[in-house]
Every structure is written in structure tokens, then in C-alpha cells.
Design a protein around this motif. Structure first.
Motif, mmCIF file in Angstrom:
data_model
loop_
_atom_site.group_PDB
_atom_site.id
_atom_site.type_symbol
_atom_site.label_atom_id
_atom_site.label_comp_id
_atom_site.label_asym_id
_atom_site.label_seq_id
_atom_site.Cartn_x
_atom_site.Cartn_y
_atom_site.Cartn_z
ATOM 1 N N UNK A 399 0.835 -1.203 0.000
ATOM 2 C CA UNK A 399 0.000 0.000 0.000
ATOM 3 C C UNK A 399 0.871 1.256 0.000
ATOM 4 N N UNK A 400 1.927 1.253 0.830
ATOM 5 C CA UNK A 400 2.802 2.432 0.901
ATOM 6 C C UNK A 400 3.560 2.632 -0.415
ATOM 7 N N UNK A 401 3.965 1.511 -1.022
ATOM 8 C CA UNK A 401 4.676 1.633 -2.290
ATOM 9 C C UNK A 401 3.796 2.284 -3.334
ATOM 10 N N UNK A 402 2.518 1.968 -3.281
ATOM 11 C CA UNK A 402 1.623 2.541 -4.273
ATOM 12 C C UNK A 402 1.441 4.034 -4.014
ATOM 13 N N UNK A 403 1.213 4.382 -2.736
ATOM 14 C CA UNK A 403 1.006 5.805 -2.417
ATOM 15 C C UNK A 403 2.244 6.636 -2.734
ATOM 16 N N UNK A 404 3.421 6.050 -2.592
ATOM 17 C CA UNK A 404 4.649 6.813 -2.848
ATOM 18 C C UNK A 404 5.243 6.537 -4.219
ATOM 19 N N UNK A 405 4.493 5.840 -5.044
ATOM 20 C CA UNK A 405 4.905 5.635 -6.429
ATOM 21 C C UNK A 405 6.302 4.999 -6.500
ATOM 22 N N UNK A 411 7.256 -5.710 -3.116
ATOM 23 C CA UNK A 411 7.786 -5.761 -1.745
ATOM 24 C C UNK A 411 8.908 -6.777 -1.570
ATOM 25 N N UNK A 412 8.925 -7.838 -2.368
ATOM 26 C CA UNK A 412 9.912 -8.893 -2.145
ATOM 27 C C UNK A 412 11.201 -8.686 -2.939
ATOM 28 N N UNK A 413 11.419 -7.447 -3.416
ATOM 29 C CA UNK A 413 12.671 -7.130 -4.092
ATOM 30 C C UNK A 413 13.636 -6.565 -3.044
ATOM 31 N N UNK A 414 14.920 -6.953 -3.140
ATOM 32 C CA UNK A 414 15.894 -6.431 -2.171
ATOM 33 C C UNK A 414 16.070 -4.931 -2.373
ATOM 34 N N UNK A 419 16.378 1.922 -7.665
ATOM 35 C CA UNK A 419 17.232 3.076 -7.965
ATOM 36 C C UNK A 419 17.277 3.981 -6.748
ATOM 37 N N UNK A 420 18.213 4.925 -6.758
ATOM 38 C CA UNK A 420 18.388 5.821 -5.616
ATOM 39 C C UNK A 420 17.103 6.522 -5.220
ATOM 40 N N UNK A 421 16.383 7.030 -6.215
ATOM 41 C CA UNK A 421 15.161 7.761 -5.929
ATOM 42 C C UNK A 421 14.106 6.871 -5.293
ATOM 43 N N UNK A 422 13.994 5.655 -5.777
ATOM 44 C CA UNK A 422 12.988 4.749 -5.232
ATOM 45 C C UNK A 422 13.373 4.233 -3.856
ATOM 46 N N UNK A 423 14.679 4.067 -3.625
ATOM 47 C CA UNK A 423 15.120 3.718 -2.274
ATOM 48 C C UNK A 423 14.725 4.821 -1.304
ATOM 49 N N UNK A 424 14.948 6.063 -1.732
ATOM 50 C CA UNK A 424 14.627 7.179 -0.851
ATOM 51 C C UNK A 424 13.125 7.239 -0.596
ATOM 52 N N UNK A 425 12.331 6.900 -1.616
ATOM 53 C CA UNK A 425 10.879 6.907 -1.422
ATOM 54 C C UNK A 425 10.472 5.850 -0.401
ATOM 55 N N UNK A 426 11.175 4.717 -0.384
ATOM 56 C CA UNK A 426 10.860 3.676 0.604
ATOM 57 C C UNK A 426 11.097 4.222 2.009
ATOM 58 N N UNK A 427 12.264 4.857 2.211
ATOM 59 C CA UNK A 427 12.571 5.407 3.537
ATOM 60 C C UNK A 427 11.544 6.469 3.915
#
Lengths: 521, 322
Positions: A399-405, A411-414, A419-427
Motif C-alpha cells: 500500500x505504501x509503495x503505491x502511495x509513494x509511487x 515488496x519482495x525485491x531487495x 534506484x536511488x530515488x525509489x530507495x529514498x521513497x521507501x525510507x
């Protein structure tokens, strides 16, 4: 003069560098696709593009680190093979890397001579280098004490040593990779003056950067790269920042952060006389006092290493300090057993650390695991008192991944595979979605693409508009100026001054960042 | 304690410091280039065995010396292969070499000579004999200077002099030549060397090879100079003591000389408990004297003697970045 060289002289003068049809693949990833470019002698040529656009790969091919799969390199009209760095140096190419390649405990002289010695004995080589260094220093205003060790020098001076190294090797073509990332604005200005001086002496300069302002300030011509391809080469005088941004990203990009004036309310964070002495006995914070109110973004500007990191670490709960910190009027334990990240989070402080690879994420862990760190005790993630519910965590992550694009939304990807931008979006998703009272954000867009920067900035502003307090630390002055409502400048562990973002400018902040107070300036 | 006893203790200090000095300088070359080497001990042991074995078989100590250097060099290259080419863990590779040498030397010794894992005793040309320097006998009667020259400075085997000459040579090579500049640079920041167009691999292999040769000299001196045969585990921790001396010396050649002399002196003291007792008026247990160099080693390795900063790229294999 330079304009004459780029346009009128193009027919008669051979380009300093010409690349024809360069391609390079790493496994299935096509880093460079059929790239052709002409760089005229005596010009400053900018290469701009997002992270991973292939700029660095292209320059590594030019400097002999990689061999191109296809394509030819021409130096001053002659086809040249560049199998290694030695060949690049012999062809007159010098490179100033983003991370300097200097031996820290060697002197300037030894660093300049290393690899370009005159003979087996060192003494005559060093004497000759000293002579030449003096001449170069006069010619290009590159004054550095030849007997200083590198670790004694500031970053700006270290960069000069890198340039001197290239000139000592008789480089006619100078490549600079993101040269201003570590500099104060005034140091960057000085660098640009040096570069213009070098150009006027007939040197050719290639400037790789992702900062549009630098391209506009200093280059004669600019090439844009996107996804391994060279999408355009234009004269700098005939383009503008928003057009370049659009060419880089492939769509329209909002360069300014779109936000209403802040409506600050009561104090959320109050910091009083905070001091930190680190493991080596160096005082990193000197009596810092600061407040952040609900509904405002306070930006901490400063050159890296002036105490910003320590401030975040203290507030985040993983460095002890003396002084007082109040959150919503209640004192926070600074040194005792309850001074840790867990307790801080429970009290409503969320933290996006400066270094997402070392502190924000565990790169080898899955995205869903990373998405729950620090909040894994939350009741909704427990199956029963003893076990966590992985299913609940994964569903929450999705759900969070979707809201933050976050792309790809798997979810099961390491974490390391994003990419850097998507890692930052996860945090960011992990921290913002817990609805904290105070968000600490360090370098939110370091190593993040322009497109993702826009999104991250919007999220931070949205949190502010919900009435939350945000403390932003960034070494990018542009980011601080456009995002923060109030700006505090740190230098040498102290706050040099506070300004309203609407009432200050880059010059004023730049002076504060260099430790110059108003009276002295 | 009289002058002559003191001279005798200093004399054995010099002898005992020699293998330490070779090994310490060996480690200095390797570690200055960024390759940690805790396999000094193993290389020394292998060199001791092969030098004694070949000297015994051929009757010539020079053949033995070459064999010892060859064995040590071979192990060095194994370490180089593991830690430079294959970017393995340098500590583990070093430990493996120590185990390998400890086991193989005894095994081969037993198989070749059937004397319980030792070599036959060496005599005559099969070992390094003491050299008498010119005028040693002529000046012996001059007070103080005479005995110092005749007994302390003269009368050692050639390898002792080589060891002490290696100190200024190492200093010159490291700090006054192009090779030294590059070698030190590669131990501090290999990326700087690489971007300057110099091969990191070749530099590090050269350093490891020099380390092998010096360890070979150390081991050969042990078996054919200091002693006159190889016995099981005869290096008895000298490789580690040399490592401690190297840290104590902060990776500098001249300091290494003094550090090794200090360790040599401690070892020499344990040979003369009577002299120690005469000075201290206390009967010091022999075991304590024997343990002194090892105790100092532990103290140094635990970091009690100042802060020593090792070469910054030490222990890390070099991986070219994009």
C-alpha cells in the motif's frame, strides 16, 4: 572568443574530442547507445543528465576505464585508441573525479608527481615539479602550498590539486565530474573562474553535472543525456533551465517547489544549548539553540561536515549530547537509557537519515522488511504476542509503495535493486506514513533523479501543510532555498544565523556558510 | 655487572634481532603496499627448513639460502594470489600459510631425513660462519672501543650485516625513489595510483615478492646462522614479534631497527638470568624472562603504546570502481 570557436571555426578546426557511435553495455543494461558528440577546442562543454543516464560511463570510456563495445574516439581529428588511463593521459586527457584520487598523507607535490615521475630517483622529480607548479599557479591562479599534506587542505584546495595534477601531465582536455558537489558557493565560483581562465588559454573543458544552474553559468555548449542516449546538443546561450530539465527527464518538470506560505503554530521542537564532543574529543556542536514550529519547514544549510550530521544524530537518538531538547514542551532524555531511536519514534519523531545506504536501509533485505524497520513493534504487525505477521507487513508495504509511487512496486525485491530515488521513497514512506509530529530529513534528494526530487519535495510540503514540524538538513543550497520556510546556517558546529527563506538569497547564505558573519562581511 | 657481560648481552641482542629485523622489514614492504601479512611466521619457518635441508644435502649454505628464499617467495606469491588477484581475506590467507608451513616443514623433514622432523646438524660450509672484520684483533686491546669493535661489531655472520644494511636501503627505496612513492601510495589510496595510469596489481605483487625474499633471509639466518639445523616450530613466534615491532615502529624503517633491537635485547636477557639477577638483586624466574618479548608483543598489539595509524588501504583488496 569561445563562441567563435564553437560556431565559425567548426568547419576549419578539428574538434578537440569527437566521439562517433559509442556504445557500451553491461550485461543486459545498455549504458551508452550510439553516442556521437563533438567538443570544440577552447570551449567549456557541459554534459547533463540524470543519475544513470550514462554520463559517467561515457567519461570512463574516454579515460580508458572501459572499452567501448563499438564506436571510435578522435582526439584533435586523429583516431585514438584508449585502452587504459595511461593512454588517456598520453592523449592529453585529464580527469578530475567527483571523489578525489589523492593520497591523504602525501604532500601536494608528491601527489602531483605520482605516476608522472621523471626518473627512478625522486629528488630531481620533485624539484622539477616544484618549479612547474609555481609556473602553473601563476598562470591559472591555482595557488596551493606544495609542501602541505592533502589532509591539511580544504576540499576546494584539494580540487585544485587534482586540476594541477592534470595540468602537470600536460592535459589539454580536462574532464570534471560533478565538481561542485563538495564546494561552498564561493568556492564553486572560484572554480568557475579557474575553468574560464583555462578555457581562455585554449584548454578544452568537459563539465559533467546535474546542476542546471552551473550549466547556465559556465558552459558554452551543453549536451543532454537520457537513458544512455545523447538526446540533444545545444548552445547554452540558446537554451534555458526548464528546457534542459525537460530534455533530461523527457517530460515537463516543475523546478520550483509549489507551496503556499507557511502557517506556523506552536513550538514542536525546542533545542537549547546543545553540545556534542565526539569520540576523538572534537567538539562537533557548540551550544546550538533552535526551534521548529508546527506547520513549518526549517532548513539547516551548510557545507558538509559542519555539525549537521551530528545534530540529526542527536535528535534521532543515536548520539549523546549535553543541553536540552523539548518535544511539544516535554523534555527528552539525552543520555540515559531511554535515549534511543525506538523511544524517539514512540514519541513522534521520525527520521530520514542522511545516508540511506548506511543508516536508512539494509540493502540486502527485502523492501517489505525495510519498510517496517523501527515500527516492527507496532501492534498491527503482530500475529500474537510472540510473532510478527509478515503478511500484514507485506500488505502494508504494498500500500505504501503505491502511495509513494515506488517503482517497481514489488515488496519482495531487495532494497539494493531499487534506484536511488525509489530507495529514498521507501525510507520516506516508512517515516512519513507513521504521521510523526516532527520529521527529521537529511539530504532527501542526494543521488535522486530530478523526477523523483519533485515528488519527494511535494511529500515533504504536504506533511508541513498537515501541520507537522520538519527539520531539513541539506548541502544543496537550492533545495534549502526552495523548500524551507526558515533557514539556519551551520558553520563549525555553530549556527551562524537564521533567515526567513523569503528574505534571503544565495549570496547571503553562502557567506554564512563560509563562516563570515554580517559584521565582517 | 661488568662491561664484558654487558657487551655479551648486546652481542646476542644483535644476533637475535637479525631475524626479527628481516621479517619486520618484510612486513613493512608488504603492509606499506596495503597487503597485511600475518604469514611472516609461516614464511620464516618454511625458509628455515628449506635452507637447512638444502644446505645439508648440498653442503653449501648458499644453495640453502637460495632454497630458503625460494620457499618463502613461493608462499608469498600464494598470499599475493589470494589477496591481490582473488581479493580474498588477507588475514585468513596469512593464517593458512602459517598452518601450512608449520605442518609441511615437519612432514617433509621426516620424510627426507627420518630424524623426528628435524634436519641433520649443519657444519662447515653448510652454515654461515662468523666473519672477522679487518683489524679486529689489532684493536682488541684498546679500552672500550677495542672490545666493542672486535666482539660486538665484528664476528657475526654475513646475514647480520645484510640485515642492518637493509634498513637504510629500505628507507632510501621507500622515501627517495619513484618505486617507493608509488608503493606507499598504493597502500594509502590505490585508486590514486590506478588513475595515474600505474598498475596496482604489479606494484602490490612487487611488494609481496620483496616481502618473500626478506622473510626467506630471516628464516635462512635462523637455521643456518643463529642455529645449525632446522627443528620443529623453530621460528617460535618471531614472525608475530616482528609484526608487533612493525606496529611499534609505526611502519618506518629506522624505528623498525630500534624496535627489533629492543625485542632482541629482551630475548638476550632471557639467556643471561645470572646477569639480570646481578643487576636487580632479585631472582627473576627464568620463565618470566623467556616470556618478556611475548608480553611486550601483547602490550604493543593491544595498542597500549601510542596510536599507530596503519596504511589506510591496508587489508582491503582493490576493486576498480566505475
Amino acid at each position: 572568443m569561445s563562441d567563435g570557436a564553437t560556431t565559425g571555426g567548426a568547419a576549419s578546426v578539428a574538434p578537440a574530442i569527437e566521439l562517433k557511435g559509442i556504445s557500451k553495455a553491461f550485461g543486459p543494461v545498455q549504458a551508452n547507445k550510439d553516442i556521437s558528440i563533438r567538443v570544440m577546442p577552447g570551449t567549456i562543454h557541459g554534459i547533463i543528465g540524470e543519475n544513470g543516464a550514462g554520463k559517467s560511463t561515457l567519461m570512463s570510456i574516454l579515460y580508458g576505464f572501459y572499452k567501448a563495445d563499438a564506436g571510435d574516439i578522435f582526439i584533435s581529428g586523429n583516431r585514438t585508441e584508449i585502452p587504459d588511463s595511461q593512454a588517456a593521459i598520453a592523449a592529453g586527457i585529464g580527469m578530475v573525479f567527483q571523489h578525489f584520487k589523492l593520497v591523504e598523507n602525501f604532500t601536494v607535490l608528491e601527489n602531483v608527481v605520482l605516476g608522472a615521475e621523471d626518473g627512478a630517483r625522486l629528488t630531481p622529480s620533485l624539484a622539477k615539479a616544484r618549479q612547474l607548479l609555481t609556473e602553473l599557479a601563476e598562470e591559472y591562479q591555482l595557488n596551493v602550498d606544495p609542501d602541505a599534506t592533502i589532509e591539511e587542505l580544504s576540499v576546494g584546495y584539494q580540487q585544485r590539486v587534482e586540476i594541477l595534477k592534470a595540468l602537470y601531465r600536460k592535459a589539454d582536455i580536462l574532464i570534471l565530474d560533478e565538481p561542485t558537489g563538495v564546494l561552498t558557493p564561493s568556492e564553486a565560483d572560484h572554480l568557475f573562474r579557474i575553468l574560464k581562465g583555462l578555457r581562455d588559454e585554449g584548454k578544452t573543458i568537459i563539465l559533467i553535472t546535474h546542476k542546471l544552474r552551473e550549466i547556465m553559468d559556465v558552459t558554452d555548449t551543453v549536451s543532454v543525456m537520457r537513458r544512455g542516449e545523447m538526446t540533444a546538443t545545444v548552445k547554452t546561450s540558446e537554451t534555458n533551465p526548464s528546457e534542459l530539465a525537460e530534455m533530461m527527464v523527457g517530460r515537463k518538470v516543475l523546478l520550483r517547489v509549489d507551496k503556499e506560505p507557511a502557517q506556523p503554530k506552536g513550538n514542536v521542537l525546542e533545542v537549547e544549548n546543545l553540545s556534542v564532543v565526539d569520540e576523538d574529543g572534537v567538539q562537533r556542536l557548540k551550544n546550538i539553540s533552535l526551534n521548529v514550529r508546527a506547520g513549518e519547514i526549517v532548513g539547516i544549510a551548510g557545507v558538509a561536515g559542519n555539525g549537521q550530521s551530528e545534530l540529526l544524530e542527536v535528535l534521532g537518538g543515536y548520539r549523546s549530547a549535553t543541553g536540552r531538547i523539548l518535544l511539544n514542551g516535554e523534555e527528552i532524555d539525552l543520555t540515559g537509557a531511554r535515549s534511543d531511536g525506538q523511544t524517539r519514534r514512540a514519541r513522534g519523531i521520525a527520521h530520514v537519515p542522511e545516508d540511506r545506504h548506511k543508516e536508512g536501509l539494509i540493502l540486502d533485505f527485502f523492501a517489505w522488511e525495510n519498510m517496517v524497520f523501527g515500527y516492527h513493534h507496532a501492534p498491527e504487525f503482530q500475529k500474537n504476542p510472540r510473532f510478527m505477521s509478515n503478511a500484514a507487513i507485506k500488505a502494508d508495504c504494498e500500500a505504501k509503495m503505491e502511495r509513494f509511487d515506488v517503482r517497481p512496486p514489488i515488496p519482495s525485491l531487495a532494497a539494493k535493486n531499487f534506484s536511488g530515488g525509489n530507495q529514498q521513497k521507501i525510507v520516506l514512506a516508512r517515516e512519513i506514513e507513521r504521521d510523526p509530529d516532527l520529521l527529521l530529513v537529511g539530504q532527501p534528494t542526494r543521488g535522486v533523479d530530478i523526477g523523483a526530487i519533485e515528488f519527494i519535495h511535494q511529500q515533504i510540503v504536504a506533511l508541513r501543510d498537515k501541520g507537522k514540524a520538519i527539520l531539513l538538513v541539506s548541502v544543496e543550497l537550492d533545495e534549502i532555498l526552495s523548500l524551507a520556510d526558515r533557514i539556519a546556517v551551520m558553520f563549525d558546529g555553530q549556527i551562524m544565523g537564521e533567515r526567513l527563506a523569503s528574505e534571503t538569497n544565495e549570496q547571503e547564505l553562502g557567506l554564512l556558510m563560509a563562516g563570515v558573519t554580517q559584521g565582517a562581511a | 655487572m661488568d662491561f664484558l657481560t654487558l657487551l655479551q648481552i648486546f652481542d646476542s641482542s644483535v644476533r637475535l634481532a637479525t631475524p626479527l629485523l628481516f621479517a619486520c622489514l618484510a612486513g613493512l614492504f608488504s603492509e606499506r603496499a596495503g597487503i597485511f601479512d600475518i604469514g611472516l611466521e609461516g614464511k620464516m619457518l618454511a625458509a628455515a627448513f628449506f635452507s637447512a635441508a638444502f644446505a645439508a644435502i648440498s653442503g653449501s649454505v648458499w644453495v640453502g639460502l637460495l632454497a630458503g628464499i625460494g620457499a618463502s617467495l613461493a608462499l608469498s606469491l600464494v598470499h599475493g594470489l589470494a589477496s591481490i588477484t582473488f581479493r580474498g581475506n588477507q588475514l585468513i590467507s596469512g593464517v593458512a600459510i602459517n598452518f601450512l608451513a608449520a605442518g609441511l616443514t615437519v612432514l617433509i623433514a621426516q620424510s627426507w631425513f627420518q630424524q623426528g622432523g628435524r634436519t641433520p646438524s649443519l657444519s662447515g660450509n653448510a652454515r654461515f660462519n662468523e666473519i672477522t672484520l679487518p683489524f679486529a684483533d689489532a684493536v682488541r686491546d684498546i679500552p672500550y672501543f677495542g672490545p666493542i669493535y672486535a666482539d660486538l661489531i665484528s664476528g657475526h655472520s654475513i646475514l647480520v650485516y645484510v640485515a642492518f644494511l637493509t634498513v637504510p636501503l629500505t628507507w632510501y627505496l621507500l622515501f627517495r625513489t619513484r618505486f617507493g612513492l608509488r608503493l606507499r601510495a598504493v597502500g594509502e589510496n590505490p585508486a590514486a595510483v590506478d588513475t595515474a595510469g600505474i598498475s596496482v596489481l604489479r606494484l602490490r605483487y612487487s611488494a609481496v615478492a620483496i616481502c618473500g625474499v626478506l622473510c626467506g633471509l630471516s628464516g635462512a639466518y635462523l637455521a643456518t646462522g643463529l642455529q645449525a639445523l632446522f627443528v620443529k616450530d623453530m621460528s617460535s613466534g618471531r614472525g608475530f614479534i616482528a609484526l608487533a615491532a612493525l606496529i611499534f615502529a609505526k611502519w618506518r624503517p629506522w624505528y623498525a631497527l630500534w624496535a627489533c633491537l629492543l625485542f632482541g635485547f629482551l630475548q638476550a636477557l632471557s639467556l643471561r638470568p645470572d646477569a639480570v639477577e646481578a643487576v636487580t638483586q632479585v631472582k627473576v624466574p627464568g620463565q618470566l624472562l623467556d616470556a618478556l618479548p611475548y608480553i611486550l608483543t601483547v602490550v604493543i598489539l593491544a595498542g597500549f603504546v601510542g596510536k599507530a595509524i596503519p596504511p589506510r588501504a591496508g587489508g582491503e583488496p582493490y576493486v576498480k570502481e566505475r
